[in-house]
Design a protein around this motif. Structure first.
Motif, short mmCIF file in Angstrom:
data_model
loop_
_atom_site.label_atom_id
_atom_site.label_comp_id
_atom_site.label_asym_id
_atom_site.label_seq_id
_atom_site.Cartn_x
_atom_site.Cartn_y
_atom_site.Cartn_z
N UNK A 279 3.80 13.60 -3.16
CA UNK A 279 3.44 12.59 -2.14
C UNK A 279 2.14 12.94 -1.47
N UNK A 280 1.97 14.20 -1.10
CA UNK A 280 0.74 14.62 -0.44
C UNK A 280 -0.47 14.46 -1.34
N UNK A 281 -0.32 14.81 -2.61
CA UNK A 281 -1.42 14.67 -3.56
C UNK A 281 -1.77 13.19 -3.77
N UNK A 282 -0.76 12.33 -3.81
CA UNK A 282 -1.00 10.89 -3.98
C UNK A 282 -1.77 10.32 -2.80
N UNK A 283 -1.40 10.71 -1.59
CA UNK A 283 -2.10 10.23 -0.40
C UNK A 283 -3.56 10.69 -0.41
N UNK A 284 -3.79 11.92 -0.82
CA UNK A 284 -5.15 12.44 -0.91
C UNK A 284 -5.94 11.69 -1.98
N UNK A 285 -5.29 11.37 -3.07
CA UNK A 285 -5.94 10.64 -4.16
C UNK A 285 -6.40 9.26 -3.69
N UNK A 286 -5.52 8.55 -3.00
CA UNK A 286 -5.86 7.22 -2.48
C UNK A 286 -7.04 7.31 -1.51
N UNK A 287 -6.98 8.27 -0.62
CA UNK A 287 -8.04 8.45 0.38
C UNK A 287 -9.38 8.74 -0.29
N UNK A 288 -9.41 9.68 -1.22
CA UNK A 288 -10.66 10.07 -1.86
C UNK A 288 -11.22 8.95 -2.74
N UNK A 289 -10.33 8.21 -3.39
CA UNK A 289 -10.79 7.11 -4.24
C UNK A 289 -11.47 6.02 -3.41
N UNK A 290 -10.88 5.68 -2.26
CA UNK A 290 -11.47 4.66 -1.40
C UNK A 290 -12.81 5.11 -0.82
N UNK B 157 0.83 -1.21 0.00
CA UNK B 157 0.00 0.00 0.00
C UNK B 157 0.87 1.26 0.00
N UNK B 158 2.01 1.21 0.67
CA UNK B 158 2.91 2.37 0.68
C UNK B 158 3.51 2.58 -0.70
N UNK B 159 3.81 1.49 -1.42
CA UNK B 159 4.37 1.60 -2.76
C UNK B 159 3.33 2.14 -3.75
N UNK B 160 2.07 1.81 -3.51
CA UNK B 160 1.00 2.33 -4.35
C UNK B 160 1.04 3.87 -4.35
N UNK B 161 1.18 4.45 -3.18
CA UNK B 161 1.25 5.91 -3.09
C UNK B 161 2.50 6.45 -3.77
N UNK B 162 3.59 5.73 -3.66
CA UNK B 162 4.83 6.16 -4.31
C UNK B 162 4.68 6.15 -5.83
#
Length: 238
Positions: free
Chosen positions: A97-108, A74-79
Motif C-alpha cells: 500500500x505504501x509503495x502504491x501511494x508513493x508510485x501514484x504521487x511520483x507519477x503525477x 482514486x482510492x481503488x487505483x492505489x489498491x
C-alpha cells in the motif's frame, strides 16, 4: 437565476450545473493510459516489476469503456497498484500500500498539466459561460488535489463554486450522495440541477438523485440528451 442548455435533442433549464471531470472536461481514456504508463515507468525506477499484473488488473488492453482504468475511484487505483505489487513480489500488504501511494504521487509529479488535463473541445469555455448564470460544481471519482490542480491550470478557480469527490461521501458513483450533497450546499432540489457526464455511472447517479443529465461523447441510455463536445452546447440565461 437559471441557465438554459440546448442541444440537438434537448432543451433543459437548470439552477445549477454539476460536471464530471475525467472524460467530460478532460480527455478520458487517453489521459488514463498516459497516467498508467507513467506509473509503470515509476515502478521500474522503484525496482518493482509489476506491469504484467497491473495491465490485467486495470484492464489496460481491453477496449471497453467500463474497465477499472476508466472508472475506478482514486482510492481503488492505489489498491489495484498495491495488488499488482503483491502479486508480482509478495511483499507485506502494508508495504504494498505504501509503495502504491508513493508510485501514484511520483507519477503525477512527473506529468505536465498539458498531459493530465487535455480538455474536451469547449469544456473550459462552457464552465466560464455557465458560471455567469448559475453555481457550478465538479463531482468526480478523482482526487481533490487533481481537481484543484486542473482548476488552477485552466484559471477557473473563481468559476467553480464547489468540488466534491468520492472520498467526501459514504459511497461514490453511481450512488446519489455526491449530487445530493451538492444540492444541499447550493440549497436546491435535485430536480433543479443538471449533471454533465460521460459514463453510465454518471447517468445512474443523476437518475438516483432525481436530476437530469446530459452526456458528452455518446448518448447513454437514461440520459436526457447528449453532445459530441461542448461546441455543440448552446448556453444562455433562462
Amino acid at each position: 437565476m437559471a441557465v438554459r442548455l440546448k442541444g440537438k435533442d434537448f432543451d433543459i433549464v437548470a439552477k445549477a450545473v454539476v460536471f464530471d471531470k475525467d472524460g467530460t472536461l478532460t480527455q478520458g481514456l487517453k489521459v488514463w493510459k498516459r497516467i498508467f504508463e507513467k506509473q509503470m515507468e515509476v515502478s521500474k525506477e522503484m525496482n518493482l516489476n509489476i506491469e504484467s499484473e497491473a495491465r490485467k488488473l486495470f484492464g489496460v488492453d481491453i477496449e471497453e469503456p467500463y474497465i477499472p482504468l476508466a472508472i475506478a475511484y482514486s482510492s481503488e487505483e492505489k489498491t489495484l497498484l498495491a495488488a499488482s505489487i503483491w502479486l508480482s513480489h509478495h511483499l507485506p500488504w502494508d508495504e504494498c500500500r505504501n509503495l502504491a501511494s508513493e508510485m501514484v504521487k511520483r507519477a503525477l509529479e512527473k506529468m505536465t498539466d498539458e498531459e493530465l488535463f487535455e480538455p474536451v473541445d469547449g469544456a473550459r469555455e462552457a464552465i466560464e459561460m455557465i458560471s455567469k448564470f448559475v453555481p457550478v460544481a465538479i463531482a468526480t471519482s478523482d482526487s481533490r488535489e487533481n481537481v484543484e490542480r486542473l482548476l488552477k491550470n485552466w484559471n477557473l478557480e473563481s468559476n467553480v463554486n464547489y468540488v466534491i469527490t468520492s472520498q467526501d461521501v459514504e459511497e461514490g458513483k453511481p450512488a446519489p450522495y455526491m449530487l445530493q450533497k451538492v444540492c444541499k450546499v447550493f440549497d436546491l432540489c435535485c430536480s433543479e440541477v443538471v449533471m454533465i457526464g460521460d459514463n453510465k455511472v454518471d447517468v445512474e447517479m443523476a437518475k438516483n438523485a432525481g436530476s437530469k443529465i446530459i452526456t458528452v461523447g455518446n448518448f447513454l441510455e437514461g440520459a436526457n440528451g447528449w453532445i459530441k463536445d461542448f461546441k455543440e452546447l448552446d448556453i444562455s440565461k433562462a
